[in-house]
Design an enzyme around this catalytic site. Structure first.
Site, mmCIF file in Angstrom:
data_model
loop_
_atom_site.group_PDB
_atom_site.id
_atom_site.type_symbol
_atom_site.label_atom_id
_atom_site.label_comp_id
_atom_site.label_asym_id
_atom_site.label_seq_id
_atom_site.Cartn_x
_atom_site.Cartn_y
_atom_site.Cartn_z
ATOM 1 N N ASP A 33 -7.370 -0.682 6.084
ATOM 2 C CA ASP A 33 -8.233 -0.202 5.009
ATOM 3 C C ASP A 33 -8.991 -1.363 4.397
ATOM 4 O O ASP A 33 -8.399 -2.280 3.839
ATOM 5 C CB ASP A 33 -7.391 0.502 3.936
ATOM 6 C CG ASP A 33 -8.230 0.975 2.762
ATOM 7 O OD1 ASP A 33 -8.674 2.136 2.800
ATOM 8 O OD2 ASP A 33 -8.446 0.186 1.825
ATOM 9 N N TYR A 38 -14.755 -5.736 -0.797
ATOM 10 C CA TYR A 38 -13.695 -6.702 -0.500
ATOM 11 C C TYR A 38 -14.261 -7.957 0.171
ATOM 12 O O TYR A 38 -13.594 -8.988 0.207
ATOM 13 C CB TYR A 38 -12.628 -6.085 0.407
ATOM 14 C CG TYR A 38 -11.909 -4.895 -0.164
ATOM 15 C CD1 TYR A 38 -12.035 -4.510 -1.495
ATOM 16 C CD2 TYR A 38 -11.086 -4.116 0.654
ATOM 17 C CE1 TYR A 38 -11.378 -3.401 -1.996
ATOM 18 C CE2 TYR A 38 -10.427 -2.999 0.160
ATOM 19 C CZ TYR A 38 -10.580 -2.649 -1.162
ATOM 20 O OH TYR A 38 -9.920 -1.537 -1.641
ATOM 21 N N LYS A 63 -15.450 1.608 2.622
ATOM 22 C CA LYS A 63 -15.875 2.330 1.416
ATOM 23 C C LYS A 63 -17.229 1.818 0.936
ATOM 24 O O LYS A 63 -17.543 0.641 1.104
ATOM 25 C CB LYS A 63 -14.854 2.149 0.288
ATOM 26 C CG LYS A 63 -13.413 2.358 0.691
ATOM 27 C CD LYS A 63 -12.477 2.072 -0.473
ATOM 28 C CE LYS A 63 -11.040 1.997 -0.019
ATOM 29 N NZ LYS A 63 -10.739 0.728 0.687
ATOM 30 N N HIS A 96 -16.053 4.765 -3.078
ATOM 31 C CA HIS A 96 -15.036 3.918 -3.704
ATOM 32 C C HIS A 96 -14.701 4.366 -5.134
ATOM 33 O O HIS A 96 -13.537 4.383 -5.526
ATOM 34 C CB HIS A 96 -15.499 2.467 -3.706
ATOM 35 C CG HIS A 96 -14.385 1.488 -3.652
ATOM 36 N ND1 HIS A 96 -14.473 0.261 -3.031
ATOM 37 C CD2 HIS A 96 -13.133 1.537 -4.157
ATOM 38 C CE1 HIS A 96 -13.338 -0.390 -3.141
ATOM 39 N NE2 HIS A 96 -12.506 0.356 -3.843
#
Length: 263
Positions: A33, A38, A63, A96
């Site tokens: 994931d 990120y 996401k 998200h």
């Protein structure tokens, strides 16, 4: 979708993130994931390319971030994620956060991405019942997944029951609560009873409820330990005891750009 995966939140986009994903896949994980925010999709992609496991046997999630939603750049953001991952498709693409004034139109764009085959399923993250109800009013496609914070100290039972009623798979991020329950007396006693760590008890509690978990770690031994949860069962009376630990403790935080907004 597997019940266990590796989360890579806050893992730097360098050898550290790549090594964590490599370690997880070699330990039997098949779900990874990540997310655009990120900033480690490239590392995830490199690990996937080198892991030796056929792409069809892996489950990869990414996401869309809030900024892209506000800009209406859903297709562009998705394409950039695929480019960074060096993949032709993802197994799951999520909104998200439910950005007010944006998430309904974002969902419509995700429907187009789903239809294109570049995402095999679409879903949401951090959505409450009211957000899911709004989606139901405008779309005939039910989110495949709602990814939320969930662990023994944070168990939003009403939301989880709603998701189950509509066939939405609940996935727990921060399932280890950043260690917040590792010293809990109940979890320690149960750990002794089942010869497991409190972390393993917490993860097993979730998957036994049918909740998918994506614990994060960069430590190869902890990554392996977190996966060692499928060869025992917690007795129902002990599951019920863990349920009583809920105190609505959130170890995650609303992002800065949503902090002053009622969403």
């Amino acid at each position: 979708m597997p019940l266990l995966g590796l989360g890579v939140y806050k893992l730097p986009d360098d050898v550290q993130a790549e090594a964590a994903v490599t370690s997880a896949i070699s330990s039997g994980y098949r779900m990874i994931d990540t997310a655009s925010v990120y900033k480690n999709e490239e590392s995830v992609g490199r690990a996937i390319a080198k892991c030796g496991v056929p792409r069809k046997d892996l489950f990869i999630t990414s996401k869309i971030w809030n900024t892209a939603q506000r800009l209406g750049d859903v297709q562009g953001a998705f394409s950039r994620s695929l480019d960074r991952l060096k993949l032709s498709y993802v197994d799951l693409y999520l909104i998200h956060w439910p950005v007010p004034g944006c998430y309904l139109s974002t969902w419509k764009e995700l429907e187009n991405i789903l239809e294109s085959g570049r995402a095999l399923s679409i879903g949401v993250s951090n959505f409450d019942i009211r957000h899911l109800e709004e989606l139901r009013k405008v779309s005939g496609i039910i989110p495949a997944v709602n990814q939320i914070e969930c662990h023994p100290l944070c168990f939003p039972s009403e939301l989880i029951e709603y998701c189950r009623a509509f066939g939405i798979q609940v996935q727990a991020y921060s399932p280890l609560a950043r260690g917040a329950y590792f010293d809990n007396d109940v979890m320690c006693v149960l750990g002794t009873k089942y010869a497991r760590t409190p972390a393993q008890i917490g993860l097993r509690w979730a998957v036994q409820k049918g909740i998918s978990v994506i614990p994060k770690s960069i430590n190869p031994e902890r990554i392996r330990s977190n996966s060692d949860i499928f060869d025992f069962n917690i007795e129902e009376e002990d599951m019920a005891i863990i349920d009583t630990l809920n105190e609505n403790l959130h170890v995650s935080h609303v992002p800065e750009d949503l902090r002053d907004i009622q969403f």
